[in-house]
Write a protein that holds these residues in place. Structure first.
Motif, PDB file in Angstrom:
ATOM      1  N   TYR A   1       0.728  -1.121   0.032  1.00 46.49           N
ATOM      2  CA  TYR A   1      -0.119  -0.035   0.044  1.00 46.49           C
ATOM      3  C   TYR A   1       0.976   1.155   0.187  1.00 46.49           C
ATOM      4  O   TYR A   1       0.678   2.226  -0.764  1.00 46.49           O
ATOM      5  CB  TYR A   1      -0.881  -0.045   1.318  1.00 46.49           C
ATOM      6  CG  TYR A   1      -1.650   1.309   1.283  1.00 46.49           C
ATOM      7  CD1 TYR A   1      -3.189   1.272   0.707  1.00 46.49           C
ATOM      8  CD2 TYR A   1      -1.370   2.321   2.054  1.00 46.49           C
ATOM      9  CE1 TYR A   1      -3.993   2.307   1.174  1.00 46.49           C
ATOM     10  CE2 TYR A   1      -2.076   3.362   2.334  1.00 46.49           C
ATOM     11  CZ  TYR A   1      -3.481   3.457   1.692  1.00 46.49           C
ATOM     12  OH  TYR A   1      -4.118   4.362   1.799  1.00 46.49           O
ATOM     13  N   GLU A   2       1.913   1.179   0.943  1.00 44.01           N
ATOM     14  CA  GLU A   2       2.765   2.475   0.951  1.00 44.01           C
ATOM     15  C   GLU A   2       3.458   2.546  -0.260  1.00 44.01           C
ATOM     16  O   GLU A   2       4.100   3.594  -0.628  1.00 44.01           O
ATOM     17  CB  GLU A   2       3.593   2.203   1.986  1.00 44.01           C
ATOM     18  CG  GLU A   2       3.141   2.290   3.502  1.00 44.01           C
ATOM     19  CD  GLU A   2       3.557   2.349   4.624  1.00 44.01           C
ATOM     20  OE1 GLU A   2       4.806   1.595   4.338  1.00 44.01           O
ATOM     21  OE2 GLU A   2       3.300   2.604   5.800  1.00 44.01           O
TER      22      GLU A   2
ATOM     23  N   ARG B   1      -3.408   0.294  -4.595  1.00 44.48           N
ATOM     24  CA  ARG B   1      -4.515   0.382  -3.908  1.00 44.48           C
ATOM     25  C   ARG B   1      -5.464  -0.587  -4.229  1.00 44.48           C
ATOM     26  O   ARG B   1      -6.664  -0.658  -3.399  1.00 44.48           O
ATOM     27  CB  ARG B   1      -5.241   1.867  -4.477  1.00 44.48           C
ATOM     28  CG  ARG B   1      -4.405   3.090  -4.008  1.00 44.48           C
ATOM     29  CD  ARG B   1      -4.437   3.388  -2.352  1.00 44.48           C
ATOM     30  NE  ARG B   1      -3.616   4.106  -1.975  1.00 44.48           N
ATOM     31  CZ  ARG B   1      -2.708   4.285  -1.503  1.00 44.48           C
ATOM     32  NH1 ARG B   1      -1.773   3.189  -1.385  1.00 44.48           N
ATOM     33  NH2 ARG B   1      -1.994   5.337  -0.978  1.00 44.48           N
TER      34      ARG B   1
ATOM     35  N   PHE C   1      -6.350  -4.787  -4.056  1.00 51.81           N
ATOM     36  CA  PHE C   1      -5.701  -5.959  -3.282  1.00 51.81           C
ATOM     37  C   PHE C   1      -6.813  -6.979  -3.541  1.00 51.81           C
ATOM     38  O   PHE C   1      -8.038  -7.045  -3.508  1.00 51.81           O
ATOM     39  CB  PHE C   1      -5.618  -5.802  -1.606  1.00 51.81           C
ATOM     40  CG  PHE C   1      -4.508  -5.038  -1.591  1.00 51.81           C
ATOM     41  CD1 PHE C   1      -3.164  -5.523  -1.585  1.00 51.81           C
ATOM     42  CD2 PHE C   1      -4.834  -3.549  -1.408  1.00 51.81           C
ATOM     43  CE1 PHE C   1      -1.934  -4.538  -1.044  1.00 51.81           C
ATOM     44  CE2 PHE C   1      -3.406  -2.602  -1.363  1.00 51.81           C
ATOM     45  CZ  PHE C   1      -2.298  -3.271  -1.137  1.00 51.81           C
TER      46      PHE C   1
ATOM     47  N   LEU D   1      -6.888   1.853   6.505  1.00 53.58           N
ATOM     48  CA  LEU D   1      -5.861   2.355   5.208  1.00 53.58           C
ATOM     49  C   LEU D   1      -7.112   2.961   4.170  1.00 53.58           C
ATOM     50  O   LEU D   1      -8.213   2.326   3.821  1.00 53.58           O
ATOM     51  CB  LEU D   1      -5.484   1.139   4.342  1.00 53.58           C
ATOM     52  CG  LEU D   1      -4.174   0.700   5.374  1.00 53.58           C
ATOM     53  CD1 LEU D   1      -3.710  -0.654   4.457  1.00 53.58           C
ATOM     54  CD2 LEU D   1      -3.153   1.492   5.573  1.00 53.58           C
TER      55      LEU D   1
ATOM     56  N   ILE E   1      -8.685   2.036  -0.373  1.00 55.33           N
ATOM     57  CA  ILE E   1      -8.142   0.749  -0.589  1.00 55.33           C
ATOM     58  C   ILE E   1      -9.504  -0.021  -1.133  1.00 55.33           C
ATOM     59  O   ILE E   1     -10.636   0.125  -0.635  1.00 55.33           O
ATOM     60  CB  ILE E   1      -7.638   0.147   0.641  1.00 55.33           C
ATOM     61  CG1 ILE E   1      -6.869  -1.175   0.212  1.00 55.33           C
ATOM     62  CG2 ILE E   1      -8.784  -0.148   1.575  1.00 55.33           C
ATOM     63  CD1 ILE E   1      -5.821  -1.917   1.405  1.00 55.33           C
TER      64      ILE E   1
ATOM     65  N   TRP F   1     -10.728  -3.815  -2.195  1.00 55.21           N
ATOM     66  CA  TRP F   1     -10.622  -5.471  -1.929  1.00 55.21           C
ATOM     67  C   TRP F   1     -11.561  -5.984  -3.005  1.00 55.21           C
ATOM     68  O   TRP F   1     -12.692  -5.744  -3.249  1.00 55.21           O
ATOM     69  CB  TRP F   1     -11.152  -5.568  -0.486  1.00 55.21           C
ATOM     70  CG  TRP F   1     -10.257  -5.059   0.470  1.00 55.21           C
ATOM     71  CD1 TRP F   1     -10.290  -3.805   1.274  1.00 55.21           C
ATOM     72  CD2 TRP F   1      -8.844  -5.706   0.990  1.00 55.21           C
ATOM     73  NE1 TRP F   1      -9.319  -3.844   2.132  1.00 55.21           N
ATOM     74  CE2 TRP F   1      -8.472  -4.931   2.128  1.00 55.21           C
ATOM     75  CE3 TRP F   1      -8.303  -6.910   0.607  1.00 55.21           C
ATOM     76  CZ2 TRP F   1      -7.209  -4.943   2.751  1.00 55.21           C
ATOM     77  CZ3 TRP F   1      -6.985  -7.030   1.142  1.00 55.21           C
ATOM     78  CH2 TRP F   1      -6.715  -6.043   2.242  1.00 55.21           C
TER      79      TRP F   1
END
Length: 229
Positions: free
Chosen positions: A46-47, A51, A53, A71, A74, A76
């Motif tokens: 993420y860092e 964005r 996953f 976070l 993000i 999913w």
């Protein structure tokens, strides 16, 4: 540092493959396939700027989604096969489900999404290699499943997904990716609908997938490194 370097390399490769195909790199979503990866590894990715996953198993995914709820921005996705009895959890936690492959699952997802007043975005998974061990609707049954699912009030079909047979040489995957793209185009034409997504291509063959029209590439090993188990 390894993860950040891996992500940068993949982004460069995506850019080159997109340019080669006359496409814009920003039209391709780099999705980190985070199966078996712990939350702290996901934070590293993420860092590094990712964005999106993708989780294979609903229960494992839920634990991570809850652990990383702080976070922002993000997304999913559920990229693994989905059992009907897990549909209610999948609808609650995942933005896009890549693995709709049968009418019973369409029924259940529609029902569960309706109960929480959600329109669930889905992709239909096609078993392009017709492999016994893989999920996905058979190519000859795709149109029937598509038409059936399209009539569901609480489902929105955004495209197709596939996992072709594994080949050391990624060029051998090309016909399967081309097949999925052609199926998508046929559905768009027949049903007068726009399907924005083709989820195809993994760590070893995503360049070829992009050249054949992938809009979501699912990358695990090339980001996280080889799994230890």
């Amino acid at each position: 540092m390894a993860i950040r370097e891996n992500v940068e390399k993949i982004k460069e490769t995506i850019e080159k493959a997109a340019q080669k195909a006359g496409r814009k790199p920003e039209d391709i979503i780099l999705l980190a396939a985070s199966k078996t990866q712990p939350p702290e590894k996901i934070v590293e990715v993420y860092e590094a700027g990712i964005r999106y996953f993708g989780e294979n198993r609903v229960q494992e995914g839920i634990k991570k989604i809850e652990a990383l709820s702080n976070l922002k921005d993000i997304h999913w996705h559920l990229i693994g096969g989905l059992q009907t009895n897990k549909a209610k959890y999948a609808v609650k936690y995942f933005e896009l489900i890549h693995s709709l492959d049968r009418e019973a699952l369409a029924d259940e997802l529609d029902k569960r999404a309706g109960k929480v007043e959600k329109v669930q975005d889905v992709l239909i998974e096609v078993n392009v290699g017709e492999e016994e061990t893989k999920y996905g609707v058979k190519p000859e049954n795709l149109e029937k499943l598509f038409e059936y699912s399209m009539q569901k009030e609480n489902l929105r079909i955004l495209g197709l997904m596939c996992i072709p047979p594994y080949f050391e040489d990624p060029e051998k995957s090309r016909p399967y990716f081309a097949m999925l793209r052609e199926m998508k185009e046929q559905l768009e034409k027949k049903f007068n609908i726009s399907l924005p997504h083709l989820s195809m291509g993994m760590s070893h063959d995503f360049e070829v997938a992009i050249e054949e029209g992938a809009t979501i590439v699912r990358i695990g090993t090339a980001i996280f490194g080889e799994r230890k188990y």
